[in-house]
Design a protein around this motif. Structure first.
Motif, PDB file in Angstrom:
ATOM      1  N   ILE A 202       0.744  -1.134   0.104  1.00 53.36           N
ATOM      2  CA  ILE A 202       0.173   0.004   0.080  1.00 53.36           C
ATOM      3  C   ILE A 202       0.857   1.304  -0.107  1.00 53.36           C
ATOM      4  CG2 ILE A 202      -1.786  -1.060   0.956  1.00 53.36           C
ATOM      5  CD1 ILE A 202      -1.198   0.148   3.671  1.00 53.36           C
ATOM      6  N   GLU A 203       2.117   1.315   0.556  1.00 53.19           N
ATOM      7  CA  GLU A 203       2.956   2.444   0.448  1.00 53.19           C
ATOM      8  C   GLU A 203       3.597   2.641  -0.698  1.00 53.19           C
ATOM      9  OE1 GLU A 203       2.701   4.655   2.218  1.00 53.19           O
ATOM     10  OE2 GLU A 203       1.980   3.965   4.365  1.00 53.19           O
ATOM     11  N   GLY A 204       3.423   1.379  -1.967  1.00 54.45           N
ATOM     12  CA  GLY A 204       4.129   1.497  -2.834  1.00 54.45           C
ATOM     13  C   GLY A 204       5.595   0.908  -3.041  1.00 54.45           C
ATOM     14  N   HIS A 205       5.955   0.405  -2.151  1.00 54.06           N
ATOM     15  CA  HIS A 205       7.489  -0.072  -2.332  1.00 54.06           C
ATOM     16  C   HIS A 205       7.426  -1.340  -3.426  1.00 54.06           C
ATOM     17  CE1 HIS A 205       8.222   2.624   0.722  1.00 54.06           C
ATOM     18  NE2 HIS A 205       7.553   2.094   1.536  1.00 54.06           N
ATOM     19  N   ASP A 206       6.577  -2.260  -3.329  1.00 49.59           N
ATOM     20  CA  ASP A 206       6.518  -3.369  -4.095  1.00 49.59           C
ATOM     21  C   ASP A 206       6.639  -2.759  -5.657  1.00 49.59           C
ATOM     22  OD1 ASP A 206       6.168  -6.355  -4.902  1.00 49.59           O
ATOM     23  OD2 ASP A 206       4.395  -5.308  -5.921  1.00 49.59           O
ATOM     24  N   ALA A 207       5.928  -2.006  -5.928  1.00 50.72           N
ATOM     25  CA  ALA A 207       5.611  -1.233  -7.179  1.00 50.72           C
ATOM     26  C   ALA A 207       6.846  -0.733  -7.776  1.00 50.72           C
ATOM     27  CB  ALA A 207       4.517  -0.472  -7.285  1.00 50.72           C
ATOM     28  N   ALA A 208       7.578  -0.027  -6.614  1.00 49.94           N
ATOM     29  CA  ALA A 208       8.835   0.955  -6.860  1.00 49.94           C
ATOM     30  C   ALA A 208       9.895  -0.086  -7.308  1.00 49.94           C
ATOM     31  CB  ALA A 208       9.233   1.501  -5.622  1.00 49.94           C
ATOM     32  N   ASN A 209       9.971  -1.317  -6.626  1.00 49.91           N
ATOM     33  CA  ASN A 209      10.894  -2.548  -7.132  1.00 49.91           C
ATOM     34  C   ASN A 209      10.995  -2.790  -8.580  1.00 49.91           C
ATOM     35  OD1 ASN A 209      12.528  -2.730  -4.655  1.00 49.91           O
ATOM     36  ND2 ASN A 209      10.898  -4.164  -4.182  1.00 49.91           N
ATOM     37  N   LYS A 210       9.668  -2.649  -8.997  1.00 56.10           N
ATOM     38  CA  LYS A 210       9.405  -3.038 -10.334  1.00 56.10           C
ATOM     39  C   LYS A 210       9.846  -1.934 -11.373  1.00 56.10           C
ATOM     40  CE  LYS A 210       6.234  -6.625  -8.648  1.00 56.10           C
ATOM     41  NZ  LYS A 210       4.646  -6.883  -8.079  1.00 56.10           N
ATOM     42  N   ALA A 211       9.211  -0.821 -10.723  1.00 58.45           N
ATOM     43  CA  ALA A 211       9.726   0.433 -11.613  1.00 58.45           C
ATOM     44  C   ALA A 211      11.244   0.532 -11.904  1.00 58.45           C
ATOM     45  CB  ALA A 211       9.256   1.730 -11.154  1.00 58.45           C
ATOM     46  N   ALA A 212      11.836   0.145 -10.936  1.00 64.00           N
ATOM     47  CA  ALA A 212      13.520   0.237 -10.969  1.00 64.00           C
ATOM     48  C   ALA A 212      14.031  -0.673 -12.255  1.00 64.00           C
ATOM     49  CB  ALA A 212      14.312   0.012  -9.722  1.00 64.00           C
ATOM     50  N   VAL A 228      13.982   5.549  -7.369  1.00 68.27           N
ATOM     51  CA  VAL A 228      12.571   5.699  -7.432  1.00 68.27           C
ATOM     52  C   VAL A 228      11.824   6.492  -6.432  1.00 68.27           C
ATOM     53  CG1 VAL A 228      10.370   4.245  -7.851  1.00 68.27           C
ATOM     54  CG2 VAL A 228      12.673   3.350  -8.340  1.00 68.27           C
ATOM     55  N   SER A 229      11.042   7.493  -6.923  1.00 69.02           N
ATOM     56  CA  SER A 229      10.280   8.260  -5.835  1.00 69.02           C
ATOM     57  C   SER A 229       8.989   7.552  -5.558  1.00 69.02           C
ATOM     58  CB  SER A 229       9.993   9.698  -6.240  1.00 69.02           C
ATOM     59  OG  SER A 229       9.132   9.837  -7.328  1.00 69.02           O
ATOM     60  N   VAL A 230       8.370   7.130  -4.462  1.00 62.18           N
ATOM     61  CA  VAL A 230       7.417   6.540  -4.154  1.00 62.18           C
ATOM     62  C   VAL A 230       6.391   7.282  -3.270  1.00 62.18           C
ATOM     63  CG1 VAL A 230       6.553   4.361  -3.114  1.00 62.18           C
ATOM     64  CG2 VAL A 230       9.143   4.863  -3.832  1.00 62.18           C
ATOM     65  N   GLU A 231       4.935   6.867  -3.877  1.00 61.87           N
ATOM     66  CA  GLU A 231       3.911   7.421  -3.227  1.00 61.87           C
ATOM     67  C   GLU A 231       2.788   6.325  -3.005  1.00 61.87           C
ATOM     68  OE1 GLU A 231       2.853  11.366  -4.307  1.00 61.87           O
ATOM     69  OE2 GLU A 231       0.876  11.325  -3.768  1.00 61.87           O
ATOM     70  N   GLY A 232       2.082   6.166  -1.868  1.00 56.50           N
ATOM     71  CA  GLY A 232       1.303   4.844  -2.036  1.00 56.50           C
ATOM     72  C   GLY A 232      -0.147   5.423  -2.027  1.00 56.50           C
ATOM     73  N   ILE A 233      -1.071   4.891  -1.548  1.00 58.74           N
ATOM     74  CA  ILE A 233      -2.489   5.138  -1.902  1.00 58.74           C
ATOM     75  C   ILE A 233      -3.114   5.147  -0.509  1.00 58.74           C
ATOM     76  CG2 ILE A 233      -2.648   3.539  -3.855  1.00 58.74           C
ATOM     77  CD1 ILE A 233      -4.189   1.606  -2.229  1.00 58.74           C
ATOM     78  N   THR A 234      -2.537   5.141   0.641  1.00 52.89           N
ATOM     79  CA  THR A 234      -2.972   5.192   2.038  1.00 52.89           C
ATOM     80  C   THR A 234      -3.962   6.389   2.058  1.00 52.89           C
ATOM     81  OG1 THR A 234      -0.990   6.173   2.901  1.00 52.89           O
ATOM     82  CG2 THR A 234      -1.197   3.728   3.095  1.00 52.89           C
ATOM     83  N   LYS A 235      -3.704   7.431   1.595  1.00 47.53           N
ATOM     84  CA  LYS A 235      -4.365   8.912   1.769  1.00 47.53           C
ATOM     85  C   LYS A 235      -5.686   8.880   0.733  1.00 47.53           C
ATOM     86  CE  LYS A 235      -0.106  11.173   3.373  1.00 47.53           C
ATOM     87  NZ  LYS A 235       0.878  11.972   2.652  1.00 47.53           N
ATOM     88  N   ILE A 236      -5.769   7.828  -0.006  1.00 48.93           N
ATOM     89  CA  ILE A 236      -6.933   8.144  -0.937  1.00 48.93           C
ATOM     90  C   ILE A 236      -8.081   7.802  -0.210  1.00 48.93           C
ATOM     91  CG2 ILE A 236      -8.088   6.975  -3.074  1.00 48.93           C
ATOM     92  CD1 ILE A 236      -5.054   7.014  -4.126  1.00 48.93           C
ATOM     93  N   THR A 237      -9.294   8.415  -0.375  1.00 46.62           N
ATOM     94  CA  THR A 237     -10.635   8.348   0.334  1.00 46.62           C
ATOM     95  C   THR A 237     -11.726   8.195  -0.637  1.00 46.62           C
ATOM     96  OG1 THR A 237     -11.332  10.841   0.076  1.00 46.62           O
ATOM     97  CG2 THR A 237     -10.045  10.279   2.066  1.00 46.62           C
TER      98      THR A 237
END
Lengths: 439, 439
Positions: A202-212, A228-237
């Motif tokens: 949810i914090e985007g770290h898994d996706a960041a590995n793939k982005a690299a 890689v700059s990372v932003e997850g989805i936890t703040k989305i309402t």
């Protein structure tokens, strides 16, 4: 005319890890043995399966005598070593040992490659062995091979990936059911779609590995997780989602890699994309990678991003590719990083943004916020205050309202400075949400 | 450790055809020369371009001295021969001559491969050379390489392809604009999206060629154009589309290949698919192939199915793959046809069908039609007579109505016999339209 005698000496495969993916990989290798031999031109043989506790591993297709806790022995006594241990610790040791022993490596380990990829690729090239890792990005989706081979005559300019099934599932449920993030996450954990500690997803770290990994392969340059700059989805309402739906858009967590004039960039962020974009129809835990190339134009690769059998399909595909090379006495393409491209500074990333603030609804609020945007030189494209309030704030007897501002193109640094300034205003409460807006 | 001296001898590439795709292929080969050399590990050199009239070909990136009308000379004096002539006539001669000369072949010629594929694949295997043809199915989409390599450890059970951009564009325009087939076709011809003689596209023959190639590669068995049953889109009306839209479905022309218990089948037909299916969001002239595999589950490959630069991207990708093999002194995987699978009889194809009849609206019509379905043992799932009439019939003073019947699963032979019987009824006029209904 080639009339070689068929070589019946088996190609020896060692498997490190016998979990969900490892057991399915073993099943395919054993059950499809004859088909694989026909496709490779030589038989392959599973010669060892390393696991933590051989007594606990019990699959009808894995010969008990192959199981061992001596991982190093399996890693250094095969023609092809499949690494499914995961993580950046011992996995690195065993992969490097396998390469050093002259084995080619197949792995699904995105964290390892995102951190130590260039070191491992160079070690493999120096030793004259191959490394394949189709399963590391997009699970079952054949994407890295096409990127390495099919697009070798083209120039990839950008890739947008939905490469994390957990977050895509959560955003999809929020969209179709109108639920809040926390409620969907709990439900996903109960159903086993999200891990007990979901942070990496949810914090985007898994996706960041793939982005690299995507950036390194796509742009032939060295990009690691640190870039890689990372932003997850936890703040989305739920309200962010409702606002998106009203505009015929969907919110997706994207891994975005670009090769622009200012250099390469690799980022993970949630973004608003039009409902008509091919990525918008990627639902549930499916993954997809949307590629823009100079000659090929738009491409998309879609499929299951996780799961035992789907991931094993990609792993065994790699094994077959490599086994063919071994059968022929040659190697696959190395992972060239001849483009020593600069990393684009964050200021070079220009986009439209949708920012949602929680505000105390009193006279002058919009004026005050608009002034901060103006003072920071950020041009406003649209404002929407017509969203229902979602929460009460302690000590404030009115209702909190949502104010949503969509900007024209601006750079991320300026946008974040502006949002920070707005959040200092008395009339603004809580955490803002920031979404990029893609065409 | 391999410490080979770099081999700087260029790999010689001959190009047959300098049209839309040929000229773009030459451009990529020339303009990306340095990048390609880095990716291959050896330079490649365009050594000849065969065309009908060298005086008429004028591209800044093609050295005039390379142009010749002596196609056979180019076909037999290169390491890699790119065939972009098209058709099943001289193209076959030159491809076979190239193979015989020891060259590997890259081609985009789907008609040639659908007709003579197995002969050509076997000739290449016997000579120890490769043949690649990524551009023959799905244009720029990297699909055949993943099918040949990445899915080599899996079992493909079916593939559904939108593999003809012209028909997809026509159906899309009919859907979004509510227009009739003939009007959209004329418009598409005026815009250059459809050819002056559109028969090959709209009757499904182009898609059928691709279906034959997909089945051969996917199921490792010999399938040629003669094995493909074909139905085009010429009978589809605006009312069929409207009825589909009302049910949240879209009509797509599909190339469908299946490997079932009764054997393999390859068919082209228009089908109703749910709006939520990934193929439903493939719009305009884009192509996509949806693959079902045992382990990988659902996959989809999406991109531009035609056009000079996109197709050239696929062609040059093949050239790079092959050049790497040559640089290493090895070959790619052959196209194995070890599965000598039976062709499924047409009766084995069971589906739900949506049939639309034009009827004289008088008492007893529905009863008479329903009786024919019952007499033939076809179970009806739904009936809809609530569609507005579209035409007057000479000699009939009432209005023609449409009657739409959706069946339960039945086989195609029984369905066609039933429809034929219904069409003999006095109350039925005009041509029925028949659509399969996919889940």
């Amino acid at each position: 005319m080639l009339v070689a005698q068929p070589n019946e000496t088996p190609i020896r495969v060692g498997l490190l890890g016998a979990g969900t993916v490892g057991s399915q990989t073993a099943r395919l290798l054993v059950e499809q043995k004859d088909e694989l031999a026909a496709r490779i031109g030589r038989p392959i043989e599973l010669v060892g399966v390393a696991c933590l506790d051989p007594d606990e591993v019990n699959y009808p297709w894995i010969d008990k005598s192959l199981l061992t806790a001596d991982t190093m022995k399996v890693a250094t006594n095969a023609d092809i070593v499949i690494e499914l241990i995961g993580g950046t610790g011992v996995a690195r040791t065993f992969v490097m040992a396998a390469i050093e022993s002259g084995a080619s490596v197949v792995t699904a380990n995105k964290a390892l490659l995102a951190k130590y990829g260039p070191e491992i690729y160079n070690a493999a090239a120096a030793k004259g062995v191959d490394i394949y890792f189709e399963a590391a990005v997009g699970g079952a989706i054949p994407f890295l091979l096409p990127l390495r081979e099919s697009l070798a005559g083209d120039k990839v300019t950008s890739m947008l990936g939905i490469v994390n099934g957990t977050t895509n599932y959560i955003l999809d449920e929020m969209t179709t059911k109108g639920l809040q993030f926390d409620d969907v996450l709990k439900d996903a954990q109960a159903k086993g779609y999200a891990e007990a500690d979901p942070t990496g997803d949810i914090e985007g770290h898994d996706a960041a590995n793939k982005a690299a990994i995507m950036a390194t392969l796509g742009f032939h340059t060295n990009v690691t997780i640190d870039d890689v700059s990372v932003e997850g989805i936890t703040k989305i309402t739920a309200d962010d989602i409702a606002a998106a739906t009203a505009e015929h858009k969907v919110i997706k967590l994207l891994a975005v890699v670009e090769n622009g004039e200012a250099g390469v960039s690799a980022r993970v962020y949630p973004a608003l994309i039009p409902e008509t974009h091919p990525l918008a129809s990627v639902h549930g835990s499916f993954n997809a990678i949307f590629v823009k190339a100079e000659a090929a134009d738009d491409l998309m690769f879609y499929g299951r991003g996780a799961g035992g059998a789907p991931t094993a399909s990609a792993v065994v595909g790699d094994v077959v590719t490599e086994a063919r090379h071994i059968a022929q006495g040659c190697t696959g393409p190395t992972i060239p990083m001849y483009n020593d491209l600069p990393k684009a500074p964050i200021e070079a990333s220009r986009a439209a943004f949708a920012v949602r603030f929680l505000i105390h609804d009193k006279p002058g609020v919009l004026a005050a916020i608009a002034k901060e945007f103006a003072d920071n030189g950020v041009s406003i494209n649209g404002v929407n205050q017509d969203l229902k309030p979602t929460m009460k704030e302690p000590g404030y007897d009115g209702e909190l309202q949502q104010l949503r501002i969509v900007t024209h193109l601006t750079d991320e640094v300026t946008l974040r400075r502006t949002v920070e300034a707005v959040c200092k205003l008395d009339c603004v409460a809580g955490e803002p949400s920031i979404l990029r807006v893609l065409d």
